[in-house]
Design a protein around this motif. Structure first.
Motif, PDB file in Angstrom:
ATOM      1  N   ASP A 386       0.780  -1.284  -0.105  1.00 23.05           N
ATOM      2  CA  ASP A 386      -0.022  -0.036   0.109  1.00 23.05           C
ATOM      3  C   ASP A 386       0.765   1.219   0.249  1.00 23.05           C
ATOM      4  O   ASP A 386       2.135   0.878  -0.134  1.00 23.05           O
ATOM      5  CB  ASP A 386      -1.042  -0.032   1.249  1.00 23.05           C
ATOM      6  CG  ASP A 386      -0.246  -0.190   2.402  1.00 23.05           C
ATOM      7  OD1 ASP A 386       1.044   0.324   2.608  1.00 23.05           O
ATOM      8  OD2 ASP A 386      -0.740  -0.426   3.345  1.00 23.05           O
ATOM      9  N   ARG A 392       0.417  -5.890   1.387  1.00 21.38           N
ATOM     10  CA  ARG A 392      -0.880  -6.547   1.686  1.00 21.38           C
ATOM     11  C   ARG A 392      -1.184  -7.796   1.139  1.00 21.38           C
ATOM     12  O   ARG A 392      -2.161  -8.449   1.344  1.00 21.38           O
ATOM     13  CB  ARG A 392      -1.582  -5.420   1.034  1.00 21.38           C
ATOM     14  CG  ARG A 392      -1.694  -4.263   1.285  1.00 21.38           C
ATOM     15  CD  ARG A 392      -1.888  -3.857   2.691  1.00 21.38           C
ATOM     16  NE  ARG A 392      -3.455  -4.203   3.085  1.00 21.38           N
ATOM     17  CZ  ARG A 392      -4.554  -3.406   2.849  1.00 21.38           C
ATOM     18  NH1 ARG A 392      -4.100  -2.055   2.609  1.00 21.38           N
ATOM     19  NH2 ARG A 392      -5.472  -3.699   3.149  1.00 21.38           N
ATOM     20  N   ARG A 448      -7.182   1.049  -4.053  1.00 23.86           N
ATOM     21  CA  ARG A 448      -7.787   2.247  -3.534  1.00 23.86           C
ATOM     22  C   ARG A 448      -9.028   1.880  -2.769  1.00 23.86           C
ATOM     23  O   ARG A 448      -9.380   2.413  -1.791  1.00 23.86           O
ATOM     24  CB  ARG A 448      -8.042   3.460  -4.417  1.00 23.86           C
ATOM     25  CG  ARG A 448      -8.603   4.440  -3.927  1.00 23.86           C
ATOM     26  CD  ARG A 448      -8.284   5.100  -2.532  1.00 23.86           C
ATOM     27  NE  ARG A 448      -6.912   5.632  -2.488  1.00 23.86           N
ATOM     28  CZ  ARG A 448      -6.652   6.940  -3.024  1.00 23.86           C
ATOM     29  NH1 ARG A 448      -7.517   7.759  -3.469  1.00 23.86           N
ATOM     30  NH2 ARG A 448      -5.427   7.165  -2.829  1.00 23.86           N
ATOM     31  N   ALA A 451      -8.509   0.123   0.309  1.00 24.77           N
ATOM     32  CA  ALA A 451      -7.938   0.818   1.402  1.00 24.77           C
ATOM     33  C   ALA A 451      -9.209   1.832   1.904  1.00 24.77           C
ATOM     34  O   ALA A 451      -9.233   1.979   3.220  1.00 24.77           O
ATOM     35  CB  ALA A 451      -6.908   2.024   0.801  1.00 24.77           C
TER      36      ALA A 451
END
Length: 667
Positions: A386, A392, A448, A451
């Motif tokens: 990330d 991740r 994204r 996240a």
């Protein structure tokens, strides 16, 4: 270690002394080049020196790898035969006794072919067998090797391929057993055993490749490359004609020396080159050369038979023109096929990116597509990080060399796709980079989105944790402040009742009744805010106390509840503790109300960063069906609030609810 290396030096010195003796023998006896090739002395010398040198390198650096010692044995045997060959030829030409020379000649190289080489193939590359059943192949080689020596020693002519040596009566080996020379059945059986030993070695290599790691497969490709080149060159050299009459095919047997060289590279320096790239080019041009040669010869034959009687142009010219026209298109297509085998869809970036995007659509998180990325380009390793640099997810074995492909979303860097460089390569090829940059676009969007989802889930957990902590504080305040105050008021009301007249006494009794009702409401509110048993005795004991209250259902039928706990953390976050308790009590209530179970089991256990709960019962499904109700929906909502997972399903004996709650829920 020093003792091992001392023996390596001794054995290598023996092999080199034999090789030097062969050179001295050629110079001293003056035998011709044709005699050297006809007697197979040249391939014996070259193969022997190659095996000895390569075996010494492996045994020096990897003394516990039996492969090096087998190659040393093969080298000593081959060079031993080469060393005595010129002297044996001279003795036979002069009619001198040659029993000792014939014995050494016949006893040396058969051991290499029938014993050391099969064992080297079986033990390549690790120095161990791929399994216990392969011991039978080792036993077969160990038994058949000495028997092959006896068979060759029994032959009346040790050098049948060399003409003009005169009488051979004085060349009988001391190991000769005359009946073996005519025992064709035994000779056939020994040859079959030799063939089975070699086939077992090939089968072992296939098994190792199928079961092996990326490193093992690269090591095997080195051996396969050398064997393929040697076999192709030797087969091509067997074409009938002037090349065969020159003895050149025998010289090309020295190509077998590539095999021990490839074995040494595979064991000690398998990352020297990108063997897949070498294989790609080699296979392409071998297939292309074979196809061109076959097409050329076929066209020449067809033209000579059908076209030539009616045309003045020769068939060879027409065949050459046809081959020239189709050569490049065939080469390009064949190269694509071979490159796809070794490099996946690197030549078709759109297809590679589409395959990864399709995998991404059904993945629960972006890191799940990393195996597809590696498979699409045959990469050894891929990782997703990330924007903070935290990994991740990753797939494969992390190599030394890495290259990063930035992941962007709306022009903002959201992470990296880290790619492991293939062994033998120093950097990421441009063709690979083009494909990976196409893959980076959907990966950036997914990263994204992941996240943002994680941030939402984290906020949700923090809200739940804050709520439970606030409830715990309110419970403590109610219990420690309001509860004692109401109790004190009740005591004073009792004193008023005891000391006052009738009219005041009735008023005091009314106050006492009101205070008792308020105390009851406060206690109920305290328990609703946070179960008091959790603060008093903890999660496990609180569950046991609740289970003890469910020994009978409303209809009077018995229900036995067993609670088992294993490595439960002593201190649990408030949100996790309350959620676990509420879920267990709800699940047991469902068992008591809606099933015909006679026994239920609750398992509470701790894991790495999580708390695991399992509630199972032996009650048969109502009306033959196991239907989730409102209680299960409530449980799922509680688990989802903490970012945990839950599975509720029927079992052959009844039903089961299993869930995992992350312990970092309050962070």
């Amino acid at each position: 270690m020093s003792n091992y290396r001392r023996w390596v030096g001794v054995l290598l010195a023996c092999a080199l002394a034999e090789a030097l003796a062969a050179v001295v023998g050629v110079l001293a006896t003056g035998i011709s080049y044709r005699t050297i090739t006809d007697s197979f002395m040249l391939p014996n010398w070259v193969i022997g020196v190659s095996c000895a040198a390569c075996g010494a390198l492996i045994a020096w650096h990897r003394p516990r790898n039996l492969l090096g010692w087998f190659l040393l044995g093969a080298g000593i045997a081959q060079t031993g035969t080469a060393a005595v060959t010129p002297w044996l030829i001279q003795a036979l030409r002069n009619g001198e006794p040659a029993h000792a020379l014939s014995t050494a000649y016949s006893a040396a190289w058969p051991l290499s072919i029938s014993l050391f080489i099969p064992l080297a193939v079986l033990y390549f590359p690790t120095g161990t067998l791929p399994g216990r059943p392969w011991r039978l192949a080792v036993l077969l080689a160990v038994v058949n090797g000495p028997f092959q020596v006896m068979l060759f020693s029994a032959a009346p002519d040790p050098l049948p391929t060399v003409p003009g040596l005169g009488t051979r009566d004085r060349a009988a080996s001391w190991l000769s057993i005359p009946p073996l020379a005519t025992a064709t059945t035994l000779q056939t059986a020994s040859d079959v055993a030799l063939g089975l030993s070699l086939l077992a070695g090939v089968a072992a290599l296939v098994v190792r490749y199928r079961r092996g790691t990326e490193k093992a497969r690269r090591q095997l490709l080195w051996l396969l490359l050398a064997a393929t080149v040697a076999v192709v060159v030797i087969v091509v050299s067997r074409i009938a004609g002037p090349i065969e009459d020159s003895g050149f095919p025998i010289v090309l047997l020295t190509m077998v020396a590539l095999i021990p060289i490839a074995m040494t590279i595979a064991v000690l320096r398998y990352q020297l080159l990108d063997i897949r790239l070498v294989w790609s080019r080699t296979v392409t041009y071998l297939l292309l050369t074979t196809a061109v040669a076959a097409t050329y010869l076929g066209l020449v034959e067809v033209v000579d038979r059908l076209v030539r009687p009616r045309l003045s142009v020769s068939g060879a010219v027409l065949a050459t023109l046809v081959v020239a026209v189709f050569f490049n298109p065939v080469r390009v297509r064949l190269q694509r096929l071979v490159d796809r085998l070794f490099y996946g869809d690197r030549g078709n970036p759109v297809r590679a990116a589409s395959s990864v995007a399709a995998q991404l659509a059904g993945a629960s998180q972006p890191a799940d597509v990393l195996p597809a990325v590696c498979q699409a380009l045959r990469l050894p390793y891929a990782a997703l990080t990330d924007e903070a640099g935290v990994i991740r997810g990753e797939h494969g074995t992390r190599p030394t060399l890495l290259e990063a492909i930035p992941l962007l979303q709306a022009g903002e860097r959201v992470g990296e796709l880290q790619i492991g460089i293939r062994p033998g390569e120093s950097h990421l090829a441009n063709a690979d980079r083009v494909v990976l940059e196409l893959m980076a676009a959907p990966l950036g969007v997914a990263l994204r989105a992941q996240a943002l989802s994680d941030a939402v889930q984290r906020s949700r957990r923090e809200i739940v944790a804050a709520r439970e902590e606030e409830r715990r504080r309110l419970r403590r305040d109610l219990h420690d402040r309001l509860g004692p105050a109401l109790t004190g008021i009740g005591f004073r009301a009792d004193a008023v009742v005891n000391l006052a007249d009738d009219q005041v006494r009735s008023l005091g009794t009314e106050i006492r009744r009101t205070v008792d009702g308020a105390i009851t409401d406060v206690r109920r509110l305290i328990n609703q805010l946070h179960p008091s048993a959790l603060d008093d005795v903890g999660l496990v004991e609180a569950v046991r106390r609740h289970a003890a209250l469910l020994d009978r259902r409303g209809d009077g039928s018995p229900l036995r509840v067993v609670v088992r706990a294993d490595e439960v953390p002593p201190e649990l976050p408030a949100a996790v503790e309350v959620t676990a308790y509420r879920i267990v009590t709800e699940a047991l209530t469902n068992v008591a109300r809606h099933s015909r179970a006679g026994e239920a089991e609750v398992r509470i256990s701790g894991g790495p960063g999580e708390l695991r709960l399992s509630i199972a019962d032996d009650g048969p499904a109502v009306n033959g069906r196991w239907v989730p109700g409102v209680g299960l929906t409530s449980m799922r909502e509680r688990v989802a609030e903490l970012g945990g997972t839950m599975l509720a399903e029927p079992t052959p004996a009844g039903g089961r609810v299993h869930m995992c709650l992350p312990l970092e829920a309050d962070r």
